[in-house]
Design an enzyme around this catalytic site. Sequence first.
Site, PDB file in Angstrom:
ATOM      1  N   LYS A  14       9.294  -2.197  -2.759  1.00 40.57           N
ATOM      2  CA  LYS A  14       9.426  -0.945  -3.517  1.00 40.57           C
ATOM      3  C   LYS A  14       8.988   0.268  -2.704  1.00 40.57           C
ATOM      4  O   LYS A  14       9.684   1.272  -2.653  1.00 40.57           O
ATOM      5  CB  LYS A  14       8.574  -0.970  -4.799  1.00 40.57           C
ATOM      6  CG  LYS A  14       9.015  -1.947  -5.843  1.00 40.57           C
ATOM      7  CD  LYS A  14       8.263  -1.726  -7.147  1.00 40.57           C
ATOM      8  CE  LYS A  14       6.758  -1.868  -7.052  1.00 40.57           C
ATOM      9  NZ  LYS A  14       6.277  -3.241  -6.818  1.00 40.57           N
ATOM     10  N   ARG A  89       4.916  -0.710 -16.201  1.00 39.46           N
ATOM     11  CA  ARG A  89       4.611  -2.090 -15.831  1.00 39.46           C
ATOM     12  C   ARG A  89       4.327  -2.944 -17.058  1.00 39.46           C
ATOM     13  O   ARG A  89       4.044  -4.137 -16.913  1.00 39.46           O
ATOM     14  CB  ARG A  89       3.357  -2.103 -14.946  1.00 39.46           C
ATOM     15  CG  ARG A  89       3.637  -2.239 -13.448  1.00 39.46           C
ATOM     16  CD  ARG A  89       2.297  -2.131 -12.773  1.00 39.46           C
ATOM     17  NE  ARG A  89       2.161  -2.707 -11.481  1.00 39.46           N
ATOM     18  CZ  ARG A  89       2.189  -1.995 -10.346  1.00 39.46           C
ATOM     19  NH1 ARG A  89       2.493  -0.720 -10.367  1.00 39.46           N
ATOM     20  NH2 ARG A  89       1.936  -2.584  -9.202  1.00 39.46           N
ATOM     21  N   ARG A 128       0.901  -6.840   5.154  1.00 47.21           N
ATOM     22  CA  ARG A 128       1.186  -5.415   4.940  1.00 47.21           C
ATOM     23  C   ARG A 128       0.050  -4.518   5.444  1.00 47.21           C
ATOM     24  O   ARG A 128      -1.119  -4.837   5.316  1.00 47.21           O
ATOM     25  CB  ARG A 128       1.392  -5.169   3.438  1.00 47.21           C
ATOM     26  CG  ARG A 128       1.508  -3.698   3.089  1.00 47.21           C
ATOM     27  CD  ARG A 128       2.209  -3.488   1.801  1.00 47.21           C
ATOM     28  NE  ARG A 128       1.376  -3.769   0.644  1.00 47.21           N
ATOM     29  CZ  ARG A 128       1.803  -3.586  -0.604  1.00 47.21           C
ATOM     30  NH1 ARG A 128       3.023  -3.132  -0.837  1.00 47.21           N
ATOM     31  NH2 ARG A 128       1.008  -3.869  -1.611  1.00 47.21           N
ATOM     32  N   ARG A 161      -4.783  -2.698   2.418  1.00 44.66           N
ATOM     33  CA  ARG A 161      -5.279  -2.366   1.086  1.00 44.66           C
ATOM     34  C   ARG A 161      -6.254  -3.429   0.602  1.00 44.66           C
ATOM     35  O   ARG A 161      -6.061  -4.604   0.864  1.00 44.66           O
ATOM     36  CB  ARG A 161      -4.103  -2.275   0.106  1.00 44.66           C
ATOM     37  CG  ARG A 161      -3.534  -0.897   0.020  1.00 44.66           C
ATOM     38  CD  ARG A 161      -2.239  -0.857  -0.738  1.00 44.66           C
ATOM     39  NE  ARG A 161      -2.268  -1.551  -2.034  1.00 44.66           N
ATOM     40  CZ  ARG A 161      -1.246  -1.545  -2.886  1.00 44.66           C
ATOM     41  NH1 ARG A 161      -0.136  -0.874  -2.584  1.00 44.66           N
ATOM     42  NH2 ARG A 161      -1.316  -2.182  -4.026  1.00 44.66           N
ATOM     43  N   ARG A 172      -2.421 -10.273  -9.277  1.00 48.40           N
ATOM     44  CA  ARG A 172      -1.345  -9.283  -9.431  1.00 48.40           C
ATOM     45  C   ARG A 172      -0.015  -9.950  -9.775  1.00 48.40           C
ATOM     46  O   ARG A 172       0.746  -9.451 -10.590  1.00 48.40           O
ATOM     47  CB  ARG A 172      -1.201  -8.450  -8.151  1.00 48.40           C
ATOM     48  CG  ARG A 172      -2.315  -7.422  -8.016  1.00 48.40           C
ATOM     49  CD  ARG A 172      -2.446  -6.940  -6.609  1.00 48.40           C
ATOM     50  NE  ARG A 172      -1.345  -6.108  -6.176  1.00 48.40           N
ATOM     51  CZ  ARG A 172      -1.040  -5.864  -4.899  1.00 48.40           C
ATOM     52  NH1 ARG A 172      -1.744  -6.425  -3.942  1.00 48.40           N
ATOM     53  NH2 ARG A 172      -0.052  -5.073  -4.601  1.00 48.40           N
TER      54      ARG A 172
END
Length: 217
Positions: A14, A89, A128, A161, A172
């Site tokens: 995204k 969400r 990431r 992160r 998550r």
Amino acid sequence: MLNIILMGPPGAGKGTQAKKIIATYHIPHISTGDMFREAIAAKTPAGVLAQGYIEKGLLVPDDVTIDLVKERLAKDDCAKGFLLDGFPRTIPQAEALEKLTKEINRPISAVINITADKEVLVKRITGRRVCKECGAPFHIETLKPKVEGVCDYCGGELMQRKDDTLESLAVRLEAYENQTLPLVKFYEDKKLLHNIDGLIGLENVFKTVCDIFEEIK
Ligand code: AMP
């Protein structure tokens, strides 16, 4: 009118697509995740409240999140379109958004849902890296910056992160499955949903996004 929702599980791509979309279509990027991270850095009341949830991988309560988006969507720069990334969400968020977009006469024109299976998501998220300054996403293997540790867009420092650990990611993904997946049917029923396979490569995903935008513009 490009009043767009970008959906998909964590790691579907995204953030990467959002960067490409805003650079091409010049619409404001409204990422609730980025807004929360900014609020945490600035230690605002919303940030202080959100921090515990985010670090555990849990969703921030709906009322806090909805208020944040309400304020943002009413701003003048959203009159010519917007890209919602990471919101809604939950079903209550989607219902609140529907009410809000009616009130301000800025109806959603399309929902882009990027899909990917779990194994791929885990690989993508744990590798990431994001820019500390502008939030741009990179990957240690598949989307390397031109200079290691440095953002291609703004020269900021890259970091991992806190919620990109395996432990937070499991929470998550569970939140995604339980709370966010029901939105697929919600928007399918409203004939707004466009599914894109997130595994076809980021350029192909972007091309598909552009084709959809040309259709609805
Ligand atoms: P993201 O950058 O979109 O992955 O969001 C990071 C984290 O911010 C999420 O794991 C949630 O804890 C929180 N968050 C972002 N958007 C929302 C939302 N719409 N509702 C609740 N929590 C959110």
